[in-house]
Design an enzyme around this catalytic site. Sequence first.
Site, PDB file in Angstrom:
ATOM      1  N   LYS A  11       0.830  -1.205   0.000  1.00 21.62           N
ATOM      2  CA  LYS A  11       0.000   0.000   0.000  1.00 21.62           C
ATOM      3  C   LYS A  11       0.872   1.266   0.000  1.00 21.62           C
ATOM      4  O   LYS A  11       2.076   1.195   0.256  1.00 21.62           O
ATOM      5  CB  LYS A  11      -0.946  -0.063   1.200  1.00 21.62           C
ATOM      6  CG  LYS A  11      -1.879  -1.296   1.155  1.00 21.62           C
ATOM      7  CD  LYS A  11      -2.846  -1.299   2.328  1.00 21.62           C
ATOM      8  CE  LYS A  11      -3.768  -2.502   2.270  1.00 21.62           C
ATOM      9  NZ  LYS A  11      -4.757  -2.496   3.373  1.00 21.62           N
ATOM     10  N   HIS A 117      -1.982  -5.639   1.642  1.00 22.16           N
ATOM     11  CA  HIS A 117      -3.269  -6.324   1.496  1.00 22.16           C
ATOM     12  C   HIS A 117      -2.997  -7.782   1.170  1.00 22.16           C
ATOM     13  O   HIS A 117      -2.038  -8.089   0.470  1.00 22.16           O
ATOM     14  CB  HIS A 117      -4.065  -5.688   0.342  1.00 22.16           C
ATOM     15  CG  HIS A 117      -5.272  -6.480  -0.059  1.00 22.16           C
ATOM     16  ND1 HIS A 117      -6.467  -6.387   0.621  1.00 22.16           N
ATOM     17  CD2 HIS A 117      -5.459  -7.399  -1.045  1.00 22.16           C
ATOM     18  CE1 HIS A 117      -7.341  -7.214   0.053  1.00 22.16           C
ATOM     19  NE2 HIS A 117      -6.763  -7.832  -0.960  1.00 22.16           N
ATOM     20  N   GLU A 128      -9.474 -10.308  -7.448  1.00 17.47           N
ATOM     21  CA  GLU A 128      -8.575  -9.173  -7.222  1.00 17.47           C
ATOM     22  C   GLU A 128      -7.377  -9.209  -8.184  1.00 17.47           C
ATOM     23  O   GLU A 128      -6.923  -8.166  -8.668  1.00 17.47           O
ATOM     24  CB  GLU A 128      -8.111  -9.172  -5.765  1.00 17.47           C
ATOM     25  CG  GLU A 128      -9.247  -8.860  -4.801  1.00 17.47           C
ATOM     26  CD  GLU A 128      -8.925  -9.114  -3.341  1.00 17.47           C
ATOM     27  OE1 GLU A 128      -9.815  -8.902  -2.506  1.00 17.47           O
ATOM     28  OE2 GLU A 128      -7.784  -9.532  -3.030  1.00 17.47           O
TER      29      GLU A 128
HETATM   30  P1  CMP Z   1      -7.378  -4.750   4.135  1.00 13.03           P
HETATM   31  O1  CMP Z   1      -7.857  -5.814   5.080  1.00 13.03           O
HETATM   32  O2  CMP Z   1      -6.276  -5.038   3.224  1.00 13.03           O
HETATM   33  O3  CMP Z   1      -8.644  -4.228   3.305  1.00 13.03           O
HETATM   34  C1  CMP Z   1      -9.603  -3.394   3.922  1.00 13.03           C
HETATM   35  C2  CMP Z   1      -8.875  -2.224   4.518  1.00 13.03           C
HETATM   36  O4  CMP Z   1      -9.677  -1.278   5.199  1.00 13.03           O
HETATM   37  C3  CMP Z   1      -7.920  -2.726   5.616  1.00 13.03           C
HETATM   38  O5  CMP Z   1      -6.915  -3.484   5.035  1.00 13.03           O
HETATM   39  C4  CMP Z   1      -7.518  -1.421   6.223  1.00 13.03           C
HETATM   40  O6  CMP Z   1      -6.618  -0.708   5.394  1.00 13.03           O
HETATM   41  C5  CMP Z   1      -8.875  -0.722   6.226  1.00 13.03           C
HETATM   42  N1  CMP Z   1      -9.571  -0.965   7.493  1.00 13.03           N
HETATM   43  C6  CMP Z   1     -10.091  -2.115   7.943  1.00 13.03           C
HETATM   44  N2  CMP Z   1     -10.671  -1.957   9.150  1.00 13.03           N
HETATM   45  C7  CMP Z   1     -10.522  -0.660   9.455  1.00 13.03           C
HETATM   46  C8  CMP Z   1     -10.926   0.133  10.556  1.00 13.03           C
HETATM   47  N3  CMP Z   1     -11.589  -0.392  11.578  1.00 13.03           N
HETATM   48  N4  CMP Z   1     -10.624   1.428  10.546  1.00 13.03           N
HETATM   49  C9  CMP Z   1      -9.965   1.966   9.495  1.00 13.03           C
HETATM   50  N5  CMP Z   1      -9.548   1.265   8.398  1.00 13.03           N
HETATM   51  C10 CMP Z   1      -9.825  -0.045   8.388  1.00 13.03           C
END
Ligand code: CMP
Length: 139
Positions: A11, A117, A128
């Site tokens: 990221k 991710h 994806e």
């Molecule tokens: P990822 O699981 O790769 O994909 C969804 C993304 O949303 C996660 O990584 C974080 O970057 C973001 N994310 C997930 N949960 C939260 C949260 N509670 N607050 C802020 N960002 C989040």
Amino acid sequence: MITNRTFTMLKPDSLEKGNTGAILHKINASGFKIVAMKQTLMSMRDAETFYAIHSERPFFADLVQYMTRGPIIAAILEKDNAVEDFRALIGATNPAEAAEGTIRNLFADSISENAVHGSDSDENAQIEGTFHFSGREIF
Ligand code: CMP
């Protein structure tokens, strides 16, 4: 469906902090082969589409802003049991809860800016991966 592959993104925070080499080294050293990889900038529309599943979540706007503020590195990785093993390698979504030595433990700052991710299922790995790569970019 190919089930020995997963999809990852390094990221924007990983690129901003100069951590891409260290993260890619860890991925390779953990037995993953890179079968596709590129550096790219996601548009707002790309990020909104990629993360559509989170569109109702309160963090969605911040997530789209974060993922479009600078380039990412997208990659398709190959290894037996790729999805599960890669999620173990990156650690919990919240780096404060990520196991010692995992990528998020080492390189992520917060639950919102969590460095990498990893797909959560074989089906999503396929979706994806094809979101970012055409067939002739995958080897
Ligand atoms: P990822 O699981 O790769 O994909 C969804 C993304 O949303 C996660 O990584 C974080 O970057 C973001 N994310 C997930 N949960 C939260 C949260 N509670 N607050 C802020 N960002 C989040």
